[in-house]
Scaffold this motif. Structure first.
Motif, short mmCIF file in Angstrom:
data_model
loop_
_atom_site.label_atom_id
_atom_site.label_comp_id
_atom_site.label_asym_id
_atom_site.label_seq_id
_atom_site.Cartn_x
_atom_site.Cartn_y
_atom_site.Cartn_z
N PRO A 136 0.82 -1.22 0.00
CA PRO A 136 0.00 0.00 0.00
C PRO A 136 0.85 1.26 0.00
O PRO A 136 1.89 1.33 0.65
CB PRO A 136 -0.82 -0.13 1.29
CG PRO A 136 -0.04 -1.06 2.15
CD PRO A 136 0.63 -2.02 1.22
N THR B 269 -0.88 8.11 1.33
CA THR B 269 -2.28 8.43 1.62
C THR B 269 -2.43 8.93 3.05
O THR B 269 -3.01 9.99 3.29
CB THR B 269 -3.17 7.19 1.41
OG1 THR B 269 -3.08 6.78 0.06
CG2 THR B 269 -4.63 7.51 1.74
N SER C 268 -5.58 1.39 -7.33
CA SER C 268 -6.59 2.08 -6.52
C SER C 268 -7.89 2.28 -7.29
O SER C 268 -8.97 2.01 -6.78
CB SER C 268 -6.07 3.44 -6.05
OG SER C 268 -5.21 3.31 -4.96
N GLN C 269 -7.77 2.75 -8.54
CA GLN C 269 -8.97 3.07 -9.30
C GLN C 269 -9.48 1.89 -10.13
O GLN C 269 -10.68 1.76 -10.34
CB GLN C 269 -8.69 4.26 -10.22
CG GLN C 269 -9.93 4.77 -10.93
CD GLN C 269 -9.87 6.24 -11.21
OE1 GLN C 269 -9.22 7.00 -10.49
NE2 GLN C 269 -10.54 6.67 -12.25
N PRO D 274 -8.66 -1.71 -9.55
CA PRO D 274 -8.00 -2.85 -8.92
C PRO D 274 -8.28 -4.18 -9.61
O PRO D 274 -7.41 -5.05 -9.67
CB PRO D 274 -8.55 -2.84 -7.49
CG PRO D 274 -9.84 -2.07 -7.58
CD PRO D 274 -9.62 -1.06 -8.65
N SER E 125 -2.32 0.12 -4.01
CA SER E 125 -3.41 0.96 -3.53
C SER E 125 -3.19 1.37 -2.07
O SER E 125 -2.93 0.53 -1.20
CB SER E 125 -4.73 0.20 -3.63
OG SER E 125 -5.76 0.93 -2.99
N CYS F 173 -5.47 4.09 -0.94
CA CYS F 173 -6.74 4.73 -0.60
C CYS F 173 -7.80 3.76 -0.08
O CYS F 173 -8.78 4.19 0.52
CB CYS F 173 -7.28 5.49 -1.81
SG CYS F 173 -6.26 6.91 -2.29
N TYR F 174 -7.62 2.47 -0.34
CA TYR F 174 -8.64 1.50 0.09
C TYR F 174 -8.90 1.58 1.59
O TYR F 174 -10.02 1.32 2.06
CB TYR F 174 -8.21 0.08 -0.28
CG TYR F 174 -7.22 -0.51 0.70
CD1 TYR F 174 -7.65 -1.24 1.80
CD2 TYR F 174 -5.85 -0.29 0.56
CE1 TYR F 174 -6.74 -1.74 2.72
CE2 TYR F 174 -4.94 -0.78 1.46
CZ TYR F 174 -5.38 -1.50 2.55
OH TYR F 174 -4.49 -1.98 3.48
N HIS G 150 -10.92 4.70 2.00
CA HIS G 150 -11.87 4.89 0.90
C HIS G 150 -12.29 6.37 0.89
O HIS G 150 -11.62 7.22 1.45
CB HIS G 150 -13.06 3.94 1.08
CG HIS G 150 -13.86 3.68 -0.15
ND1 HIS G 150 -13.29 3.41 -1.37
CD2 HIS G 150 -15.21 3.65 -0.36
CE1 HIS G 150 -14.23 3.21 -2.26
NE2 HIS G 150 -15.40 3.36 -1.67
N TYR H 209 -13.38 7.75 -5.21
CA TYR H 209 -13.15 6.30 -5.15
C TYR H 209 -14.43 5.52 -4.89
O TYR H 209 -14.52 4.35 -5.25
CB TYR H 209 -12.08 5.99 -4.11
CG TYR H 209 -10.70 6.38 -4.60
CD1 TYR H 209 -10.09 5.68 -5.63
CD2 TYR H 209 -10.05 7.49 -4.09
CE1 TYR H 209 -8.85 6.05 -6.12
CE2 TYR H 209 -8.81 7.88 -4.58
CZ TYR H 209 -8.22 7.15 -5.60
OH TYR H 209 -7.00 7.54 -6.09
N HIS I 267 -10.91 11.79 -2.33
CA HIS I 267 -9.45 11.65 -2.40
C HIS I 267 -8.83 11.86 -1.02
O HIS I 267 -8.40 12.97 -0.67
CB HIS I 267 -8.85 12.62 -3.42
CG HIS I 267 -7.43 12.27 -3.78
ND1 HIS I 267 -6.60 13.16 -4.43
CD2 HIS I 267 -6.70 11.15 -3.58
CE1 HIS I 267 -5.43 12.60 -4.63
NE2 HIS I 267 -5.46 11.38 -4.12
#
Length: 430
Positions: A74, A78, A256-257, A259, A281, A283-284, A287, A292, A402
C-alpha cells in the motif's frame, strides 16, 4: 522511533482539533478521555476516522487479495501514519510503497523493512541516502523505479562511487504517451533494461506502471487501461532474459482506481518463472465518499465476481465534521471548514448528515438539495433549499473525495466508534 514511542508522544492545545488541555496528553490517552465528537469535546472542524469502516475496509482488501491472487504494497502517502502502516503490514502487506525520500525516512524511522519507491531516484542526496541505508541494514529491501537511460547512468555512476554492499534493485517503469512518468514504448523500455543489466551495481528486478493516469468515468477508459497493460506485459516478456535470478520478478501497478483490471492483467503475465504481482493501492484503507466511491461502484459493475461474500464492501472511513457558522440567505449557508481542512482536487466534499444537540439522539441524514459549491481557506459555501432545517450552530458531517489530500491537513486524527465516541487517535507525518 517505534510505535510505542509514538503512542507516548504528546499532543497539546496547539495540535489541530484538540480542546484546551491543562497539560500535554500522550497520544495513547486520547482514546481514554471519554470524549465524544457530537458533544464537541474536540474542536471543529475535525477530521475523524470511523473504526468500523476501517476494520471493514481491511477485511475487504484481505478478501480481494485472496480472490485475485495478487499482493499488496500500500502507498503510505495516503495517510503517512505509522500506526495505520502497522495495521496494513499486520494484514499481510508484502511491503509499503512511497514516493519521496521524506516519506522513506519516516518508513525507516518506524522500521519498515521492504519498500517500493514508486518514483525515480534523481537527486544526489536521495541516491546517497538510499545507498547508505541498504549498506547499513542488510535486512532492508528497497526497489526504485527508473524510466530513462539518463536515470540508469546517474544511478550506475552514483552507486559505483558509493560502493554499496548490494546492488541497487530497480524496476523499469513503463508509460504511454500523454501519461505520467514511464518509458515510452517497448524499444525504450528494453534499452533501459539492457543498461541496468550492464551495470555491476544495479539489478533489474521487475516492471512497474501506473494505470490510474488514464482515470475517469468517460466511455472507453477501461480500453485505454487495457492498452496500457499490453505495454506492461510486452515489456516484462521482452526483458525475461535480463532480470536478476536471485528472486521472483516484481510486476506492479497502481490498483486504486482499477483494482480488478490491474489484478487480472498482472496475473495474466507469464514469464515462466516465479513472479510477485503487486498492487500499490493506499486509498482503500479509508476509501472516500466521492471519487473512489464511484470507482468502486464501477468496478463492481465491470467485475461482479468481486462482490465478495459476507457483504464485504469498501466504505468511507474518513469524515469531516464542522458547524454551520452563517446563513446570510435562505439558500446560502457557510460551514467553518475550507481548503486548510480538506482536499478538493478530485471533487468537493459532500454533506452526509447533520446533528443538533438537544434535538437528535444521533446524526440524521442530510435532506436532499444540500451541496458544497465552493471552498475558501476557512469557509465552505453551502447551497441549500429555502426550507432547509439547518441553522447556525448545527453540526454537519461531510464525506471527502481523495483521502490523500485531506490527511495531509491533519497532524492527529481521532478514531471514533459508530456513536462518535473517541476510542483512539493516529498521528501523521507530512
Amino acid at each position: 522511533m517505534n510505535i510505542d514511542a509514538l503512542l507516548a508522544s504528546s499532543v497539546d492545545a496547539t495540535t489541530k482539533g484538540m480542546p484546551r488541555l491543562e497539560q500535554p496528553l500522550a497520544l495513547a490517552q486520547i482514546g481514554h478521555r471519554g470524549w465524544n465528537v457530537l458533544r464537541e469535546d474536540m474542536r471543529l472542524p475535525l477530521a475523524v476516522l470511523k473504526k468500523s469502516a476501517l476494520d471493514g475496509n481491511r477485511a475487504w482488501m484481505r478478501a480481494f487479495l485472496a480472490a485475485t491472487e495478487v499482493k499488496l504494497a500500500p502507498h503510505g502517502k495516503t495517510t503517512m501514519s505509522p500506526q495505520l502502516f502497522a495495521q496494513q503490514l499486520a494484514d499481510g502487506a508484502w511491503g509499503m510503497t512511497c514516493a519521496t525520500i521524506a516519506q522513506l525516512q519516516v518508513y525507516r524511522a518506524f522500521g519498515v523493512r521492504r519498500v517500493l519507491f514508486a518514483n525515480q531516484l534523481a537527486s544526489r542526496g536521495a541516491i546517497r541516502y538510499v545507498v547508505e541505508e541498504i549498506s547499513r541494514d542488510p535486512g532492508f529491501e528497497f526497489y526504485a523505479f527508473v524510466d530513462s537511460l539518463d536515470g540508469v547512468s546517474q544511478l550506475a555512476q552514483a552507486t559505483a562511487g558509493e560502493s554499496p554492499r548490494r546492488p541497487l534493485r530497480l524496476l523499469v517503469e513503463v508509460g504511454k504517451s500523454g501519461g505520467r512518468t514511464g518509458a515510452r514504448g517497448l524499444h525504450q523500455a528494453l534499452a533501459i533494461a539492457q543498461a541496468i543489466r550492464a551495470s555491476p551495481t544495479l539489478a533489474l528486478c521487475g516492471v512497474a506502471s501506473y494505470e490510474a493516469v488514464y482515470g475517469g468515468e468517460e466511455a472507453g477508459v477501461e480500453a485505454r487501461v487495457d492498452d496500457h497493460f499490453e505495454l506492461h506485459a510486452a515489456a516484462a516478456q521482452g526483458m525475461a532474459g535480463y532480470f536478476s535470478t536471485a528472486q521472483p520478478v516484481i510486476l506492479t501497478a497502481g490498483g486504486s482506481q482499477f483494482p480488478d483490471i490491474a489484478a487480472k492483467r498482472l496475473r495474466a503475465i507469464d514469464l515462466g518463472r516465479p513472479c510477485e504481482r503487486i498492487v500499490r493501492s493506499g486509498c482503500y484503507l479509508t476509501h472516500d465518499s466521492v471519487h473512489y466511491a464511484r470507482a468502486f461502484a464501477r468496478m463492481l459493475q465491470r467485475s461482479p465476481e468481486l462482490e465478495l461474500p459476507g457483504s464485504l464492501a469498501l466504505a468511507p472511513a474518513l469524515e469531516l465534521w464542522a458547524c454551520v457558522q452563517s446563513r446570510p440567505e435562505q439558500t446560502l449557508a457557510f460551514a467553518n471548514f475550507g481548503k486548510r481542512d480538506t482536499g478538493a482536487d478530485l471533487g468537493l466534499p459532500e454533506p452526509l448528515s447533520w446533528y443538533r444537540f438537544g434535538l437528535h439522539a444521533a446524526p440524521a441524514a442530510i435532506p436532499a438539495g444540500h451541496r458544497v459549491t465552493e471552498l475558501n481557506d476557512q469557509h465552505a459555501f453551502l447551497e441549500l433549499p429555502a426550507d432547509s432545517p439547518l441553522r447556525v450552530g448545527d453540526m454537519m458531517a461531510f464525506g471527502i473525495s481523495h483521502p490523500c489530500t485531506t490527511f495531509d491537513k491533519w497532524q492527529v486524527l481521532p478514531v471514533v466508534n459508530d456513536a462518535y465516541d473517541v476510542v483512539d487517535a493516529v498521528r501523521t507525518f507530512f
